[in-house]
Design an enzyme around this catalytic site. Structure first.
Site, PDB file in Angstrom:
ATOM      1  N   ASP A 142       0.829  -1.203   0.000  1.00  0.00           N
ATOM      2  CA  ASP A 142       0.000   0.000   0.000  1.00  0.00           C
ATOM      3  C   ASP A 142       0.869   1.261   0.000  1.00  0.00           C
ATOM      4  O   ASP A 142       0.541   2.242   0.648  1.00  0.00           O
ATOM      5  CB  ASP A 142      -0.910  -0.024   1.241  1.00  0.00           C
ATOM      6  CG  ASP A 142      -2.017   1.019   1.181  1.00  0.00           C
ATOM      7  OD1 ASP A 142      -2.374   1.444   0.072  1.00  0.00           O
ATOM      8  OD2 ASP A 142      -2.502   1.425   2.251  1.00  0.00           O
ATOM      9  N   CYS A 196     -20.077 -13.257  -4.328  1.00  0.00           N
ATOM     10  CA  CYS A 196     -20.976 -12.252  -3.745  1.00  0.00           C
ATOM     11  C   CYS A 196     -22.427 -12.509  -4.144  1.00  0.00           C
ATOM     12  O   CYS A 196     -23.358 -12.181  -3.401  1.00  0.00           O
ATOM     13  CB  CYS A 196     -20.587 -10.843  -4.188  1.00  0.00           C
ATOM     14  SG  CYS A 196     -19.092 -10.221  -3.408  1.00  0.00           S
ATOM     15  N   CYS A 206     -23.442   1.348   3.625  1.00  0.00           N
ATOM     16  CA  CYS A 206     -22.480   2.457   3.578  1.00  0.00           C
ATOM     17  C   CYS A 206     -23.147   3.751   4.015  1.00  0.00           C
ATOM     18  O   CYS A 206     -24.113   4.195   3.401  1.00  0.00           O
ATOM     19  CB  CYS A 206     -21.909   2.614   2.165  1.00  0.00           C
ATOM     20  SG  CYS A 206     -20.756   3.994   2.031  1.00  0.00           S
ATOM     21  N   CYS A 249     -13.513   3.596   8.578  1.00  0.00           N
ATOM     22  CA  CYS A 249     -14.883   3.073   8.704  1.00  0.00           C
ATOM     23  C   CYS A 249     -14.862   1.619   8.285  1.00  0.00           C
ATOM     24  O   CYS A 249     -14.277   1.275   7.256  1.00  0.00           O
ATOM     25  CB  CYS A 249     -15.826   3.876   7.799  1.00  0.00           C
ATOM     26  SG  CYS A 249     -17.537   3.269   7.782  1.00  0.00           S
TER      27      CYS A 249
END
Length: 361
Positions: A142, A196, A206, A249
């Protein structure tokens, strides 16, 4: 000298000893991912993350980023703290129902993962070099223009969820990813199929509707982006939606059914630090810069700096003030905010003023 066919099993064994959970191998032709990357950038979904734009297609072209690269080793490292209880998602959701409690994203409660993964990826590279001799390589986590999730997907670490994170049937999404770009050919490992289905729980939960379509996130609306990457004022319309989340979050991950398979880490590095779990907003808002730097030493939160820390907590205090149950509670929140009303930073002052105004609605 170890032959290439014997090498991958050995790499996996060394990786396990270093705390990694899974190793894969990807090729370097990511051309099919380029159109999606360019469209995402063209729509401005990267917000203020100018480095995304600056590096452009170099993200999708490993051999341009590190000349000579012909293979990429991908590594997964689970990060749930060792003491994570069963039903941890419910524990985390309960925090949202306590407006005066500060919520820091689970991954950020321990040591900075950049430091942990980079050091261990380098040790893994050293082990490989001992077996095969010197080779060209560079480690990432990252930290550079790398299409990390795409490389992970192609190498079989998991599939891309509708929230764009990598999902694994064995580990959910609560893990970090790292890569070793190397100039040594290794056979790619097989990708896995997506699971999924019709579920869109991540999209539905969200708070800011940042997942604008399956596999498409507008970072400018994402609370993780707003509290970490974004440097200026938080958009007014998004502040009430942030609740008591002050750094990151986890909602889209907490709700994901696959995270019932998330694995605790075996490393003490990711154990939660007491000041960052279950603390009251007013306590964290009282930290001066020296305290902030001391309490976040070696952790990922330190990089946002004290000013953004106060900005984020001011928003959360405003949301808590709006939800205050009685005059005493409201008074404590107001007093905390008033203590920073004349702060040196205009950014902090503006967010404090907004927060104080929430008590008069």
């Amino acid at each position: 000298m170890v032959g290439s066919s014997q090498l991958l099993p050995q790499i996996r064994g060394w990786a396990r000893e270093l705390g990694f959970s899974q190793i894969g191998v990807a090729g370097v032709d990511l051309s099919s991912a380029e159109p999606g990357l360019m469209q995402w950038l063209a729509e401005g979904f990267h917000g203020e993350m100018q480095y995304m734009q600056a590096h452009g297609l170099k993200r999708a072209r490993p051999a341009e980023l590190v000349p000579g690269t012909v293979s990429v080793i991908t590594a997964r490292m689970d990060y749930l703290p060792r003491s994570t209880p069963d039903g941890w998602q419910a524990v985390e959701f309960e925090r949202l129902a306590r407006p005066q409690e500060a919520i820091v994203s689970v991954y950020a409660r321990g040591r900075d993962y950049h430091k942990v993964l980079r050091a261990r990826l380098q040790k893994l590279s050293d082990r490989i070099a001992e077996a095969v001799g010197p080779f060209g390589h560079r480690v990432f986590t990252d930290s550079a223009p790398v299409l990390e999730a795409e490389l992970a997907r192609r190498s079989g670490q998991g599939w891309r969820g509708k929230h764009t994170l990598v999902l694994s049937r064995e580990a959910g999404s609560m893990f970090f990813l790292g890569e070793i770009y190397l100039d040594m050919p290794l056979a790619p490992t097989e990708p896995v199929t997506a699971h999924c289905g019709s579920c869109q729980a991540c999209m539905d939960i969200c708070p800011t509707r940042a997942i604008v379509a399956p596999h498409r996130v507008d970072a400018r609306r994402c609370i993780s982006y707003l509290t970490i990457e974004h440097g200026g004022p938080i958009p007014l319309e998004l502040r009430p939606l942030m609740g008591n989340r002050i750094y990151g979050c986890d909602d889209c991950q907490l709700i994901c059914p696959w995270n019932k398979f998330a694995q605790p880490s075996h490393l003490p590095d990711f154990d939660a630090r007491a000041p960052l779990v279950g603390q009251q907003l007013v306590e964290l808002f009282a930290w001066d810069e020296a305290t902030f730097l001391r309490q976040t030493e070696g952790g990922p939160i330190r990089r946002i700096g004290h000013e953004r820390w106060l900005r984020n907590i001011a928003v959360a205090l405003g949301n808590a003030l709006r939800a205050a149950q009685d005059a005493e509670q409201a008074g404590q929140l107001r007093a905390a905010l008033q203590s920073r009303a004349d702060h040196d930073s205009a950014l902090v002052r503006e967010h404090v003023a907004w927060a104080l105004a929430q008590g008069s609605e």
